[in-house]
Design a protein around this motif. Structure first.
Motif, PDB file in Angstrom:
ATOM      1  N   SER A  11       0.831  -1.198   0.000  1.00  0.00           N
ATOM      2  CA  SER A  11       0.000   0.000   0.000  1.00  0.00           C
ATOM      3  C   SER A  11       0.870   1.254   0.000  1.00  0.00           C
ATOM      4  O   SER A  11       0.584   2.235  -0.691  1.00  0.00           O
ATOM      5  N   TRP A  15       0.930   4.170  -2.813  1.00  0.00           N
ATOM      6  CA  TRP A  15       0.749   5.571  -2.469  1.00  0.00           C
ATOM      7  C   TRP A  15       1.906   6.410  -3.034  1.00  0.00           C
ATOM      8  O   TRP A  15       1.696   7.478  -3.614  1.00  0.00           O
ATOM      9  N   ALA A  38      -4.712   8.343  -6.192  1.00  0.00           N
ATOM     10  CA  ALA A  38      -3.953   8.410  -4.944  1.00  0.00           C
ATOM     11  C   ALA A  38      -4.860   8.112  -3.755  1.00  0.00           C
ATOM     12  O   ALA A  38      -4.492   7.345  -2.850  1.00  0.00           O
ATOM     13  N   THR A  41      -5.630   4.458  -3.270  1.00  0.00           N
ATOM     14  CA  THR A  41      -4.608   3.576  -2.706  1.00  0.00           C
ATOM     15  C   THR A  41      -4.747   3.461  -1.194  1.00  0.00           C
ATOM     16  O   THR A  41      -4.205   2.543  -0.584  1.00  0.00           O
ATOM     17  N   ILE A  42      -5.485   4.388  -0.591  1.00  0.00           N
ATOM     18  CA  ILE A  42      -5.666   4.412   0.863  1.00  0.00           C
ATOM     19  C   ILE A  42      -7.060   3.964   1.282  1.00  0.00           C
ATOM     20  O   ILE A  42      -7.230   3.206   2.238  1.00  0.00           O
TER      21      ILE A  42
END
Length: 288
Positions: A11, A15, A38, A41-42
């Motif tokens: 992860s 990021w 972006a 990705t979180i």
């Protein structure tokens, strides 16, 4: 023996790659899409809508990834006037501190039960929503709204904390991008400003031809999603008095519920540009 990939490390690398793409495209029109990647990705995200909020001009949808079949409800119908009721728009107009907010943190207390919410969120399969709200000039703000579809779980407390932690990256990268693209295309600013003023006037004057000034105030608060209790607190009257006024409003407008009130409101707005009446309700009744 093959290396075991640490999910957290994976992860982190995702990021980093996403941030690298943002930095490489700060001055490119692809920046909004890179911001979305972006964020993804979180935290899992279905929809992103970037709105340019203007104090004296019509809201503009700068970027979205809404599917075409849902575009009419989420974008086109929304821009015909209901954008003025959006809690993020209201927060910008009220100079709320810039930052990241869940929808319900800015919305009136009964907003999630309001017809506005039902028609522009549930009807379009919109679920949990989080928005980054900040200004680019004193007169222009940005709301980067991200949401999930109703069939996916709401943002968890942990996810909300992660989204808030990412706020500086989102804000500073968008501000750099904004400076590079020089903001909105100003070629039709006058016409959109006139349209905004027309819509804002129609919303403000809704019902004035048949309702008292106090009843108009209460009707506006009902449409925005305030409960009787919240309305009473705002107007410094009792909830019982609000309910009495609500009954009179419904009676005068020949409606029996908030759903019918909202429907008349939307139909009246659609007629506001077709006459010289200050109250769009007069135009609506004339054209019925």
């Amino acid at each position: 023996m093959a290396d075991i990939v640490d999910p957290k490390s994976d992860s982190f690398h995702s990021w980093n790659r996403a941030i690298s793409a943002i930095m490489a495209n700060l001055h490119d029109e692809s920046l909004p899409a890179h911001l979305l990647e972006a964020l993804r990705t979180i935290v899992p995200i279905d929809i992103i809508i970037i709105e340019i909020l203007c104090r004296n001009n019509k809201t503009v949808i700068h970027y979205d990834n809404v599917e075409q079949e849902r575009h009419k409800i989420i974008i086109e119908d929304y821009l015909n006037g209901p954008y003025l009721l959006n809690p993020f728009y209201q927060a910008f107009m009220d100079n709320v501190q810039p930052g990241g907010y869940l929808l319900e943190e800015l919305a009136p207390d009964d907003f999630l039960n309001s017809e506005y919410f039902k028609q522009y969120y549930h009807a379009s399969d919109g679920g949990s929503e989080f928005g980054y709200l900040f200004s680019v000039t004193p007169e222009i703000g940005v709301c980067i709204g991200i949401s999930r579809s109703t069939w996916n779980p709401d943002f968890s407390a942990e996810e909300v904390n992660k989204l808030r932690a990412m706020e500086p990256v989102v804000r500073t990268s968008f501000l750099s991008y904004w400076e590079a693209i020089k903001g909105l295309d100003t070629s039709d600013q006058t016409s959109t400003s006139d349209l905004h003023q027309q819509i804002a006037s129609a919303v403000e004057n809704f019902g004035t031809s048949v309702l008292t000034a106090r009843e108009c105030q209460i009707a506006q608060l009902i449409l925005r999603g305030h409960s009787s209790k919240s309305t009473a607190e705002k107007l410094d009257i009792t909830a019982a008095t609000v309910n009495t006024h609500r009954h009179k409003i419904y009676e005068k407008l020949d409606v029996t519920s908030q759903a019918e009130l909202f429907s008349v409101f939307i139909d009246a707005l659609s007629c506001s540009g077709e006459s010289n009446f200050s109250d769009p309700l007069e135009a609506y009744h004339k054209l019925k």
